[in-house]
Scaffold this active site. Structure first.
Site, PDB file in Angstrom:
ATOM      1  N   GLU A 258     -26.037  16.265  24.000  1.00  0.00           N
ATOM      2  CA  GLU A 258     -26.858  16.905  22.965  1.00  0.00           C
ATOM      3  C   GLU A 258     -26.266  16.681  21.566  1.00  0.00           C
ATOM      4  O   GLU A 258     -25.954  17.633  20.852  1.00  0.00           O
ATOM      5  CB  GLU A 258     -27.047  18.397  23.276  1.00  0.00           C
ATOM      6  CG  GLU A 258     -27.799  18.612  24.588  1.00  0.00           C
ATOM      7  CD  GLU A 258     -28.129  20.060  24.915  1.00  0.00           C
ATOM      8  OE1 GLU A 258     -27.401  20.963  24.468  1.00  0.00           O
ATOM      9  OE2 GLU A 258     -29.117  20.277  25.639  1.00  0.00           O
ATOM     10  N   ASP A 337     -30.881  23.112  33.804  1.00  0.00           N
ATOM     11  CA  ASP A 337     -30.337  23.988  32.773  1.00  0.00           C
ATOM     12  C   ASP A 337     -30.683  25.456  32.990  1.00  0.00           C
ATOM     13  O   ASP A 337     -31.563  25.981  32.314  1.00  0.00           O
ATOM     14  CB  ASP A 337     -30.857  23.526  31.397  1.00  0.00           C
ATOM     15  CG  ASP A 337     -30.106  24.182  30.248  1.00  0.00           C
ATOM     16  OD1 ASP A 337     -29.076  24.820  30.501  1.00  0.00           O
ATOM     17  OD2 ASP A 337     -30.553  24.052  29.102  1.00  0.00           O
ATOM     18  N   GLU A 365     -30.495  33.405  28.587  1.00  0.00           N
ATOM     19  CA  GLU A 365     -31.276  32.471  27.778  1.00  0.00           C
ATOM     20  C   GLU A 365     -32.690  32.262  28.324  1.00  0.00           C
ATOM     21  O   GLU A 365     -33.667  32.396  27.599  1.00  0.00           O
ATOM     22  CB  GLU A 365     -30.535  31.138  27.688  1.00  0.00           C
ATOM     23  CG  GLU A 365     -31.324  30.081  26.939  1.00  0.00           C
ATOM     24  CD  GLU A 365     -30.593  28.751  26.809  1.00  0.00           C
ATOM     25  OE1 GLU A 365     -29.442  28.643  27.277  1.00  0.00           O
ATOM     26  OE2 GLU A 365     -31.186  27.825  26.237  1.00  0.00           O
TER      27      GLU A 365
HETATM   28  C1  GCV Z   1     -24.525  25.553  23.818  1.00  0.00           C
HETATM   29  C2  GCV Z   1     -28.844  24.370  26.589  1.00  0.00           C
HETATM   30  C3  GCV Z   1     -28.921  25.476  25.575  1.00  0.00           C
HETATM   31  C4  GCV Z   1     -27.991  25.194  24.399  1.00  0.00           C
HETATM   32  C5  GCV Z   1     -26.569  25.002  24.948  1.00  0.00           C
HETATM   33  C6  GCV Z   1     -26.594  23.870  25.976  1.00  0.00           C
HETATM   34  C7  GCV Z   1     -25.244  23.673  26.650  1.00  0.00           C
HETATM   35  O1  GCV Z   1     -29.372  23.195  26.086  1.00  0.00           O
HETATM   36  O2  GCV Z   1     -30.242  25.645  25.142  1.00  0.00           O
HETATM   37  O3  GCV Z   1     -28.044  26.281  23.511  1.00  0.00           O
HETATM   38  O4  GCV Z   1     -25.661  24.712  23.918  1.00  0.00           O
HETATM   39  O5  GCV Z   1     -27.524  24.177  26.988  1.00  0.00           O
HETATM   40  O6  GCV Z   1     -25.054  24.252  27.709  1.00  0.00           O
HETATM   41  O7  GCV Z   1     -24.404  22.978  26.125  1.00  0.00           O
END
Ligand code: GCV
Length: 640
Positions: A258, A337, A365
């Site tokens: 990411e 995720d 989340e």
């Molecule tokens: C900390 C997902 C979440 C992100 C998070 C990422 C990760 O994409 O939406 O907020 O980033 O996972 O676990 O690195």
């Protein structure tokens, strides 16, 4: 979580009401052991709060017994023994836990030791003070780009998490921008040292998330793990950290993920990157927790040759055996995720020569954001029972292949630590299940409800235990996932992610739903062990709750119940929202037995949850109705 103090106060009041004052207990510690000091301190404070102030006298002996496992303890006959200072502290907390649930002090008999070496909270706190995916207020550790904390609050927090068995904490977000990378630079060390000193009193080691390109942030022209200057830079940082914090736990790393830098971006392997950091930490006893959450987040939705959940296995399996001993590969429980329902990651247990960590998400989340009630231990129990690569339950390899259980923390500066008073159960349950993966959700929810609420504990426990089922029904049943609003991930948006670059699609048409991930489709099923792969591959044999994760299913496909897929989706959405209405009535009925502020705050959350559940129900049902033009067999209201 309600602070222990609040829990004990309530418990004390309950003991007074019921006339259950216990004996005064004298604590006889082993003075030469430094944390028998900590154990004695916590025990004495806990006993006072629990109301052990009655007429009889008794003695509790604390001692260190090196024949026990290092963090283990044994309680019996008025004696608490620990394998080390920390073991003794866990024994003291366990003794208090049993007492607070109404056991007689001299009848408590228990022997326990954790299987996982690291039971870690991963905070996703940004140095600004905000918390990524945090629903409990601002960070406990940071403000205005600096470490900034209230010592007495940190003491309470350390006590809280140590009391459920946590032994390491990573302070900052795995997304590490340049200002946060400075956390391991000389200017931050003093503050880091004083924070670590507080946690140390409770047997908790501190770790930090680091940016892989930190050397570049500090002025080097590369972060290449095979460049000598880069290794030297990390060696120096590690030496300085350990000079100040001798029990520093290590680094958590999100690399090549990411938009974060990492070894792949420099033409190197994940092992090259992880080992370079591991070698800087190894002389000091530190560990690298290297995350496996790596996938193509710029995928073209038209390109069906890429399937996101396959990515971690494809990348890491070929490198099994290439990682140093002090590297732990930290793997999210599901291959995508933290959705409401996913199969376990096929990587868990598959690597034979690499230490692994199981990553869970305590912060909600995708599971209601501490507005909706969602009992995560129910989901964790399933995850721990899911077959790992060699066929046994995942929990059977904790302590061997899996050395670490990490949970993304759900705490912040909110008045009750977790935002939603009942979300405290998730923190409590995480600690307890990380300590003992054989515990059931019912057991940990029961313990927590008893400790927190006293008399009405069974009804609170039962309410919480149903919450996962309700949430799954009114959002995305059958492992459909990903119908959330983009970015913030709360509330429904059936096509929110459908044409995005994140690789999370359901491909609904007028006749079918889901992605074919079988051996005839994207081939994800082939990453699982032989017998499981066969089961998952077969639409009729695949566990129904995972159906839409592995299969593209016609809406008129008949499920085991005889219902069509479409009808099941309608039914679940109606039933899920009805369950929330039931939760509200059940909670109302407890009013006279609950502290007014807890009753009120949870009532407000439940009202918001009901709105959310109805929104999900109506949006998703309308979406499927419009695609299929097939009405609900029961004739319930679907907006067209
Ligand atoms: C900390 C997902 C979440 C992100 C998070 C990422 C990760 O994409 O939406 O907020 O980033 O996972 O676990 O690195």
């Amino acid at each position: 979580m309600q602070s222990n103090i609040e829990v004990f106060k309530e418990r004390n009041a309950w003991l007074q009401r019921t006339g259950m004052n216990g004996p005064t207990l004298e604590i006889i510690g082993a003075p030469e052991e430094k944390a028998s000091g900590a154990a004695a301190r916590e025990l004495s404070a806990g006993l006072t709060r629990l109301g052990f102030c009655g007429p009889q006298a008794g003695k509790i002996i604390l001692d260190v017994d090196k024949t026990l496992p290092e963090e283990g303890y044994r309680i019996g006959g008025g004696k608490i023994s620990g394998g080390s200072d920390n073991g003794l502290l866990y024994g003291a907390f366990a003794f208090l836990r049993e007492l607070a649930q109404g056991k007689e002090p001299f009848e408590i008999k228990e022997e326990s030791a954790p299987k996982a070496r690291f039971r870690v909270l991963n905070h996703w706190d940004s140095v600004s003070g905000k918390v990524e995916r945090g629903y409990s207020g601002n960070s406990l550790f940071f403000k205005d780009s600096k470490l900034c904390f209230d010592e007495s609050e940190i003491i309470d927090y350390a006590r809280l998490i140590a009391s459920v068995g946590i032994n390491a904490i990573c302070l900052n977000n795995v997304n590490v921008p340049p200002d946060a990378a400075r956390l391991i630079f000389p200017e931050s060390i003093e503050k880091l040292k004083s924070l670590a000193a507080i946690f140390r009193q409770f047997g908790i080691r501190v770790a930090v998330s680091v940016a892989f390109d930190s050397p570049v942030i500090d002025g080097l022209d590369t972060a290449d793990p095979l460049d000598e200057a880069v290794s030297l830079w990390w060696n120096e940082r590690a030496s300085e950290l350990y000079r100040n914090i001798p029990d520093f736990a290590g680094f958590v790393v999100k690399a090549d993920s990411e938009f974060r830098g990492g070894p792949a971006a420099l033409g190197r392997t994940q092992a090259d990157g992880a080992n370079m950091l591991a070698r800087a930490l190894a002389p000091h006893g530190g560990t690298v927790f290297w995350r496996c959450f790596i996938y193509d987040c710029l995928q073209d939705w038209r390109d069906q040759s890429i399937d996101r959940p396959k990515a971690p296995y494809e990348l890491f399996m070929p490198q099994d055996g290439m990682f140093d001993e002090n590297v732990v590969l930290q793997i999210k429980h599901g291959p995508v995720d933290f959705q409401v329902r996913e199969p376990n990651s096929p990587l868990l247990g598959a690597m034979k020569h690499t230490a692994q960590g199981l990553e869970l998400q305590i912060t909600q989340e995708y599971t209601g954001q501490q507005i909706d009630l969602y009992c995560l231990p129910v989901q964790w129990e399933e995850i721990l029972a899911f077959p790992e690569a060699s066929g046994g339950e995942l929990r059977s390899i904790i302590g061997s292949k899996i050395t670490t259980i990490a949970g993304v923390a759900n705490c912040g500066k909110s008045s009750n630590w977790t935002g939603h008073a009942l979300a405290q159960l998730n923190l409590y349950g995480f600690g307890r299940m990380a300590w003992d993966p054989s515990l059931s959700a019912r057991e940990v929810a029961g313990e927590w409800a008893r400790l927190t609420f006293g008399e009405p504990w069974e009804r609170v426990r039962d309410l919480c235990l149903k919450s996962r089922e309700a949430y799954e029904k009114y959002t995305t049943p059958l492992a459909l996932g990903w119908m959330v609003n983009i970015h913030h991930h709360y509330g429904p948006s059936p096509e929110g992610y459908e044409f995005m670059k994140w690789g999370s699609y359901h491909r609904a048409s007028h006749s079918a739903l889901g992605v074919d991930r079988t051996s005839k489709g994207t081939g994800l099923t082939k990453q699982y062990n032989g017998k499981l792969a066969e089961t998952l591959d077969d639409m009729d044999a695949c566990p129904e709750e995972l159906l839409l994760f592995f299969h593209r299913v016609p809406f008129n496909y008949r499920l085991k119940s005889g219902k069509t897929l479409l009808q099941r989706l309608y039914d679940d959405h109606f039933e899920g929202a009805e369950m929330v209405e039931g939760f509200i009535s059940e909670w109302q009925a407890l009013k006279s037995q609950l502290a007014p502020e807890v009753f009120e705050s949870v009532s407000k959350k439940l009202a918001l949850q009901l709105e959310n559940a109805k929104e999900w129900r109506d949006v998703v049902n309308t979406y499927f109705y419009r695609l299929t033009e097939t009405p609900d067999e029961a004739g319930r209201k679907i907006y067209v």
